[in-house]
Scaffold this motif. Structure first.
Motif, PDB file in Angstrom:
ATOM      1  N   ALA A  82       0.824  -1.210   0.000  1.00  0.00           N
ATOM      2  CA  ALA A  82       0.000   0.000   0.000  1.00  0.00           C
ATOM      3  C   ALA A  82       0.861   1.264   0.000  1.00  0.00           C
ATOM      4  O   ALA A  82       0.577   2.219  -0.742  1.00  0.00           O
ATOM      5  CB  ALA A  82      -0.931  -0.006   1.217  1.00  0.00           C
ATOM      6  N   THR A 216      -6.125  -0.930  -5.613  1.00  0.00           N
ATOM      7  CA  THR A 216      -6.754  -2.085  -4.968  1.00  0.00           C
ATOM      8  C   THR A 216      -7.884  -2.629  -5.831  1.00  0.00           C
ATOM      9  O   THR A 216      -8.061  -3.849  -5.938  1.00  0.00           O
ATOM     10  CB  THR A 216      -7.299  -1.686  -3.584  1.00  0.00           C
ATOM     11  N   TRP A 232      -3.725  -6.148  -0.580  1.00  0.00           N
ATOM     12  CA  TRP A 232      -5.044  -6.252   0.049  1.00  0.00           C
ATOM     13  C   TRP A 232      -6.151  -6.441  -0.978  1.00  0.00           C
ATOM     14  O   TRP A 232      -7.122  -7.136  -0.713  1.00  0.00           O
ATOM     15  CB  TRP A 232      -5.317  -5.008   0.897  1.00  0.00           C
ATOM     16  N   LEU A 257      -7.249  -1.878   4.848  1.00  0.00           N
ATOM     17  CA  LEU A 257      -7.406  -0.904   3.760  1.00  0.00           C
ATOM     18  C   LEU A 257      -8.180   0.320   4.232  1.00  0.00           C
ATOM     19  O   LEU A 257      -7.790   1.468   3.952  1.00  0.00           O
ATOM     20  CB  LEU A 257      -8.134  -1.575   2.588  1.00  0.00           C
ATOM     21  N   THR A 260      -5.970   2.478   6.581  1.00  0.00           N
ATOM     22  CA  THR A 260      -4.934   3.239   5.877  1.00  0.00           C
ATOM     23  C   THR A 260      -5.525   4.415   5.108  1.00  0.00           C
ATOM     24  O   THR A 260      -5.020   5.545   5.192  1.00  0.00           O
ATOM     25  CB  THR A 260      -4.163   2.327   4.917  1.00  0.00           C
ATOM     26  N   THR A 261      -6.588   4.179   4.354  1.00  0.00           N
ATOM     27  CA  THR A 261      -7.189   5.266   3.571  1.00  0.00           C
ATOM     28  C   THR A 261      -7.822   6.318   4.482  1.00  0.00           C
ATOM     29  O   THR A 261      -7.751   7.516   4.188  1.00  0.00           O
ATOM     30  CB  THR A 261      -8.248   4.718   2.603  1.00  0.00           C
TER      31      THR A 261
END
Length: 282
Positions: A82, A216, A232, A257, A260-261
């Motif tokens: 990522a 992703t 991911w 995910l 993190t975002t």
């Protein structure tokens, strides 16, 4: 004067809740990526470390997948993927967007019209469809996917940089530079670019979640990372095949995910509040 401005900026950062929460979240992701070898009990490629699709337990915190691999280890190593996507995507988008935006804003005339048409054309085509077309040409793989997303997303940098350059090129310090014989490239990158940097910091932090999500998505569709990558998106794609039998295969990579975002989004909003004077006044 400079020290007082730095001190004021630091105080603004400490007072901004979104910035601090986002910074802590992203720092935690970075630390996990750096120390992934120490944190993970197994290699992300090692198979049959336990039974197939074992439920989460004290031994396997996130359970195991269809090949008996430790999902926790694969999720941890996925942070590196990522962050690599975010870093490479940001570099490519910045180079393209800033260069084209500054050239359009500084020179104007037919150069501006030509590149503005290219920018508008990029905006008109749905990003995912255009990225799919680029990946089809370049081939499958994580790096090709990031390049594809970047070739689609650079316009989001070019437009504001162009507008900022157009407003700066008529200012007195630019005219002074021209008087002393400064070249156009020197004027752009020595005088205009430093004034664009604060806006770029905000744009990068706000656009990184979109880059990670787009990559992703392509991995989920089978066009990005390929097995045995711990990506991911690839994990979500594989996990969907066993969603009723082993939901943890999708749940934990999905939560990573989202974490993190969300961290990048909060960090971007905080930076926008701190660096954008219009947001400060609201």
């Amino acid at each position: 004067m400079k020290n007082s401005r730095i001190k004021e900026t630091i105080q603004d950062c400490l007072r901004n809740r979104n910035f601090m929460i986002g910074l802590i979240m992203i720092l935690s992701v970075c630390l996990i990526a750096i120390f992934a070898n120490e944190i993970s009990p197994y290699s992300y490629t090692k198979q049959a470390v336990g039974g197939r699709m074992v439920h989460p337990s004290a031994k396997f915190l996130f359970g195991t997948d269809e090949l008996g691999r430790d999902v926790f280890s694969r999720t941890v190593f996925g942070t590196r993927v990522a962050l690599w996507v975010a870093f490479l995507g940001a570099i490519i988008q910045l180079v393209l967007g800033v260069t084209i935006g500054m050239i359009c804003g500084f020179f104007g005339k037919w150069i501006d019209r030509s590149f503005s048409f290219l920018t508008d054309l990029t905006w008109c085509i749905p990003g995912t469809i255009l990225a799919l077309a680029v990946v089809t040409i370049l081939g499958k793989g994580l790096t090709n996917t990031v390049i594809a997303i970047s070739l689609v997303s650079w316009a989001s940098y070019a437009r504001p940089v162009r507008a900022k350059t157009m407003s700066l090129k008529t200012m007195a310090f630019i005219e002074t530079g021209r008087t002393f014989g400064e070249s156009s490239m020197s004027l752009m990158f020595r005088y205009i670019f430093p004034n664009v940097v604060p806006s770029l910091i905000v744009m990068v932090s706000m656009n990184l979640p979109g880059t990670i999500m787009s990559t992703t998505t392509l991995s989920f569709l089978g066009l990005g990372s390929q097995a045995p990558s711990p990506d991911w998106g690839l994990a979500l794609s594989k996990g969907m095949q066993y969603i009723s039998r082993a939901p943890w295969l999708s749940v934990f990579p999905g939560l990573a995910l989202v974490y993190t975002t969300l961290g990048f989004n909060l960090l971007g909003e905080g930076l926008r509040d701190i660096l954008d004077p219009h947001m400060k006044s609201q």
